[in-house]
Scaffold this active site. Structure first.
Site, mmCIF file in Angstrom:
data_model
loop_
_atom_site.group_PDB
_atom_site.id
_atom_site.type_symbol
_atom_site.label_atom_id
_atom_site.label_comp_id
_atom_site.label_asym_id
_atom_site.label_seq_id
_atom_site.Cartn_x
_atom_site.Cartn_y
_atom_site.Cartn_z
ATOM 1 N N ASP A 109 9.051 4.421 7.374
ATOM 2 C CA ASP A 109 9.939 5.385 6.737
ATOM 3 C C ASP A 109 11.199 5.490 7.598
ATOM 4 O O ASP A 109 11.193 5.109 8.777
ATOM 5 C CB ASP A 109 9.214 6.728 6.642
ATOM 6 C CG ASP A 109 10.112 7.859 6.205
ATOM 7 O OD1 ASP A 109 10.792 7.703 5.180
ATOM 8 O OD2 ASP A 109 10.130 8.899 6.889
ATOM 9 N N ASP A 111 14.037 8.478 7.331
ATOM 10 C CA ASP A 111 14.483 9.815 7.704
ATOM 11 C C ASP A 111 13.422 10.553 8.521
ATOM 12 O O ASP A 111 12.251 10.631 8.136
ATOM 13 C CB ASP A 111 14.816 10.639 6.458
ATOM 14 C CG ASP A 111 16.088 10.169 5.777
ATOM 15 O OD1 ASP A 111 16.826 9.377 6.384
ATOM 16 O OD2 ASP A 111 16.344 10.589 4.636
#
Length: 313
Positions: A109, A111
């Site tokens: 991922d 963020d």
């Protein structure tokens, strides 16, 4: 168990009636170990009457590696005890079967995982609507509202803003500590690296190129005449899409999900993390930590390398 302790049981635990003794690798990671920490770790091992094959303390990198022979039930009990000590003393722990298959794919991922912030929130801050957007982001990451609904609401608030704000965020976004070393080392050991993000291409591609990811998958925001329209191209990159990317990569590489390491921080990362052989919550929200045995809550992204059993470059 301490109310601050969130952790599900690992998938290698066997029922008591079928339990057996196997070899495990215990990895303990800290910013700095104290003498009391080392004593506590050894006491946990002795309390479970576990056969210790080796105990190595790398003082330079603040890593303790212990190879033990024990049953899966005792290994999980050890995992729980060390994790509780880790919360109090400040260290991260993994307990993984030594005979697991080598990791061939790393899926991350972006963020609040690879980078320090939620980039859509940063975009909203520049646009002067940070508080409104951040509130929706928090609810989505906690699993209180579904990701696509939250994404549409947040981007809708940006309608009419200049698209150049995206470039500003891409330029100023900082990576989390250890991100560069993680990707460089993973690639040096032959792993394929994929950045899969609910963020937007103008920002994601900059981070992916900067760190050297082999591939990135992300959302696209519609821009017309230099202005953000407030609309997102469909289908969106949500939890289902992240899992689909992981499975697609496995098929292309002809590997099993057990040969994947996936890392994230929010509810929309949960399916891909649960599917991976080593799924890691990185300073995760409670809903993710509650569903994930492997966690980084103290150290940085370089710890992922030790959890995968590969050396830092």
């Amino acid at each position: 168990m301490n109310q601050e302790q969130y952790r599900s049981v690992p998938n290698w635990i066997l029922p008591e009636s079928h339990d057996r003794v196997i070899e495990f690798v215990v990895t303990v990671l800290a910013m700095q170990f104290s003498e009391n920490d080392i004593v506590s770790i050894k006491n946990c091992l002795e309390h479970e009457n576990i056969i210790i094959k080796s105990f190595k303390h790398n003082e330079l990198n603040n890593v303790i590696n212990v190879v033990v022979n024990t049953s899966t039930q005792k290994a999980n009990s050890l995992f729980e005890q060390l994790s509780e000590h880790g919360i109090k003393s400040g260290f991260d722990v993994t307990v993984i079967p030594a005979d697991r298959q080598d990791i061939k794919l790393l899926v991350c991922d972006m963020d609040s995982t690879i980078v320090q912030t939620e980039t859509l929130d940063e975009l909203a801050n520049l646009a002067g609507i940070g508080a409104q957007v951040s509130e929706i982001t928090t609810k989505a990451m906690r699993g209180e509202i579904d990701f696509e609904t939250a994404l549409d609401e947040r981007v809708g608030l940006l309608a009419g803003m200049e698209s150049g704000l995206l470039d500003q965020v891409a330029t100023t976004t900082q990576c989390n500590c250890g991100a560069e070393t993680l990707i460089k080392s993973a690639k040096a050991h032959g792993l394929r690296t994929v950045l899969v993000s609910g963020g937007f291409e103008s920002i994601v591609k900059v981070i992916a190129n900067k760190l050297g990811f082999d591939r990135y998958v992300c959302n696209k925001m519609t821009i017309e005449n230099g202005l953000i329209t407030g609309k997102v191209d469909k289908p969106v990159v949500d939890s289902a899409m992240k899992l689909a990317v992981l499975n697609e990569e496995c098929r292309n590489l002809n590997i099993e999900p057990e040969q994947v390491c996936a890392i994230g921080d929010g509810a929309n990362d949960m399916p891909m993390i649960n599917a991976a052989g080593i799924g890691i919550s990185y300073y995760g929200k409670p809903i993710l930590r509650n569903a994930t045995p492997y966690q980084i809550n103290i150290t940085d992204l370089e710890s992922v390398l030790y959890m995968m059993g590969i050396k830092s470059c």
